[in-house]
Write a protein that holds these residues in place. Structure first.
Motif, short mmCIF file in Angstrom:
data_model
loop_
_atom_site.label_atom_id
_atom_site.label_comp_id
_atom_site.label_asym_id
_atom_site.label_seq_id
_atom_site.Cartn_x
_atom_site.Cartn_y
_atom_site.Cartn_z
N THR A 248 3.97 3.95 9.13
CA THR A 248 3.94 2.50 9.28
C THR A 248 2.57 1.94 8.91
N PHE A 249 2.56 1.18 7.82
CA PHE A 249 1.35 0.47 7.42
C PHE A 249 1.35 -0.87 8.13
N ALA A 250 0.51 -1.00 9.17
CA ALA A 250 0.52 -2.19 10.01
C ALA A 250 -0.79 -2.27 10.77
N PRO A 251 -1.14 -3.44 11.31
CA PRO A 251 -2.34 -3.56 12.14
C PRO A 251 -2.28 -2.57 13.31
N GLN A 253 -2.61 0.62 12.96
CA GLN A 253 -2.26 1.93 12.42
C GLN A 253 -3.30 2.34 11.37
N THR A 255 -2.35 4.37 8.59
CA THR A 255 -1.59 4.92 7.47
C THR A 255 -2.16 4.44 6.14
N GLU A 257 -1.76 3.15 2.54
CA GLU A 257 -0.71 2.44 1.81
C GLU A 257 -0.49 3.03 0.43
N ASP A 322 5.38 -0.74 4.66
CA ASP A 322 5.20 -1.98 5.41
C ASP A 322 6.56 -2.48 5.87
N ALA A 323 6.63 -2.98 7.12
CA ALA A 323 7.85 -3.57 7.69
C ALA A 323 8.99 -2.56 7.76
N SER A 324 8.71 -1.40 8.35
CA SER A 324 9.73 -0.36 8.46
C SER A 324 10.94 -0.84 9.23
N GLU A 328 11.43 -3.77 3.75
CA GLU A 328 10.39 -2.77 3.52
C GLU A 328 9.72 -2.93 2.15
#
Length: 355
Positions: A248-251, A253, A255, A257, A322-324, A328
Motif C-alpha cells: 500500500t502506497f499511502a501516507p 506507509q 512502500t 511506488e 495506490d488505493a488498494s 487502483e
C-alpha cells in the motif's frame, strides 16, 4: 549469477490480457486457463489441484528442499444475494472491499445457464432529481446498494426468466488504462500485476537458460481474497515461500511506488527475518530499487501458509499500489522491480536452517 532481464513488453501484454479476464474468487477458471497456456508456451510443467489452483515446477540442481513463489489469480467481486420485487438485485461482496468503491461500477452477472447480463451497481437512492440531498446522507454499506440490470425487467419474475438466480457471480469491470507515463490504472491490479510479474520472471529464467540451485514451485492460488491463501497448494518439501502481492502506497506507509517492497510484518506477525534480509541484500547487490514496510491491515498467501502450520521460511514482496481494493494505480517500474528480485532470488542459494 546469470544476467537476465525482465521483458517489460511481455509483462505489460500479460497484465493487459489478465485484466480482460473476469476472475472473482470462486470463478477463476478462465484466468487459470490463460496462465496454463503461458506456462505451456514456456515449456514449464505444471499440475492443477483438485480446487483448480496451479502448481508449476522449474527444476533445480538439488532435490529435497524446494522454494516456492506464490501469487493469486482471484480478485474481489460480488454475488447475487436476493432478487428484489422491483427487478433490481441485492448483492453481497466477495472478498473484503468497501461498498464506496462499488458504487457506479459496471459489472457482468454470470448465470448458471452460461448467459451473461450486464449491469451497474448503484445506491438505492441514486437519482438526485428524485431524492435531492437524501443521496448524500445514505450510509456506506453493501445493504444500501442494488444492481440495475441492462435488460427489460420490471419485477422478480422478469429477472428469473433471464436465468438469473441467487448465488450468481458478479464480476466487476476493471476499466483498465495503460498511460504513456508508465502508470496502470485499473481495478484488480491486486494481484493480476503480481501474476504478470511472476510470469515475466519465469520467462526471463527460461529464455536465459538459467540453472537454479533447487526446484522452484511457482504457485498460482485462487482464493486469497477470502483468506484461504496458499495452504491448499503447499507441500512439506517447500523450505522457503515468497508471496507476491501489492504494497500500500499511502501516507504513513513506506512502500516504494516505483520499486519492490519487502514486507517486514503484516497483521499475522513478522515475516522470516533471515529470508527478508536475504531479499534486501539481493536488491542491494543487483541495484534493484526497493524499500521495506510494515502493513497494518493485511494478509497474503504466505501469511495463510504460516498460520496453517507449514514449516517454511516466509516472506512477502510487493509492487507499490495506490488505493488498494478501490480505484487502483501502480507503475510498470514497480512490477519490473518485483520480477528482477524474483530472478535474483531464484538463482541464489537456499538458506540454511540456522537462525
Amino acid at each position: 549469477m546469470s544476467e537476465t532481464h525482465i521483458d517489460r513488453q511481455y509483462l505489460s501484454a500479460v497484465l493487459a490480457r489478465l485484466l480482460t479476464i473476469d476472475s472473482p474468487t470462486g470463478m477463476t477458471e478462465r484466468a487459470v486457463d490463460f496462465v496454463c497456456d503461458e506456462l505451456r508456451d514456456m515449456g514449464i510443467s505444471f499440475e492443477l489441484t483438485r480446487r483448480g489452483a496451479i502448481r508449476a515446477v522449474i527444476p533445480g540442481q538439488a532435490k529435497g528442499s524446494d522454494r516456492a513463489v506464490a501469487a493469486h489469480l482471484d480478485t474481489l467481486g460480488a454475488m447475487v444475494k436476493q432478487i428484489k420485487d422491483n427487478g433490481r438485485l441485492e448483492v453481497a461482496m466477495i472478498g473484503h472491499w468497501s461498498s464506496r468503491f462499488a458504487e457506479g461500477a459496471r459489472v457482468t452477472v454470470y448465470s448458471d445457464n452460461g448467459k451473461t447480463t450486464r449491469g451497474t451497481i448503484l445506491t438505492i437512492k441514486a437519482s438526485g432529481h428524485t431524492y435531492n440531498t437524501e443521496i448524500e446522507s445514505q450510509p456506506v454499506t453493501w445493504e444500501q446498494l442494488e444492481l440495475r440490470l441492462d435488460a427489460r425487467v420490471a419485477n422478480r419474475d422478469d429477472v428469473v426468466a433471464l436465468g438469473i438466480n441467487v448465488g450468481d457471480m458478479v464480476a466487476i469491470d476493471t476499466n483498465a488504462e495503460f498511460t504513456d507515463s508508465g502508470f496502470v490504472v485499473s481495478r484488480h491490479l491486486d494481484d493480476k500485476a503480481g501474476v504478470a510479474a511472476v510470469l515475466a520472471a519465469v520467462r526471463a529464467l527460461v529464455t536465459g537458460k538459467v540453472s537454479l540451485p533447487v526446484d522452484c514451485k511457482i504457485l498460482f492460488t485462487i482464493a486469497e481474497e477470502v483468506g484461504h491463501g496458499a495452504p491448499h497448494i503447499l507441500d512439506d518439501d517447500i523450505a522457503e515461500l515468497v508471496a507476491v502481492d501489492n504494497g500500500t502506497f499511502a501516507p504513513g506507509q513506506n512502500t516504494s511506488e516505483y520499486g519492490v517492497t519487502i514486507a517486514m510484518k503484516d497483521m499475522s506477525g513478522p515475516f522470516d527475518r533471515k529470508l527478508n534480509r536475504h531479499l534486501l541484500d539481493l536488491c542491494e547487490a543487483n541495484g534493484i530499487e526497493h524499500s521495506r514496510d510494515v502493513f497494518k491491515f493485511y494478509r497474503s498467501d504466505v501469511a495463510a501458509g504460516i498460520e496453517a502450520g507449514y514449516d517454511a521460511r516466509g516472506s512477502l514482496i510487493c509492487f507499490g499500489l495506490d488505493a488498494s481494493h478501490g480505484h487502483e494505480r501502480a507503475h510498470i517500474d514497480s512490477f519490473v522491480a518485483v520480477g528482477e528480485l524474483l530472478v535474483a532470488y531464484l538463482q541464489s542459494p537456499l538458506l540454511g536452517s540456522d537462525v
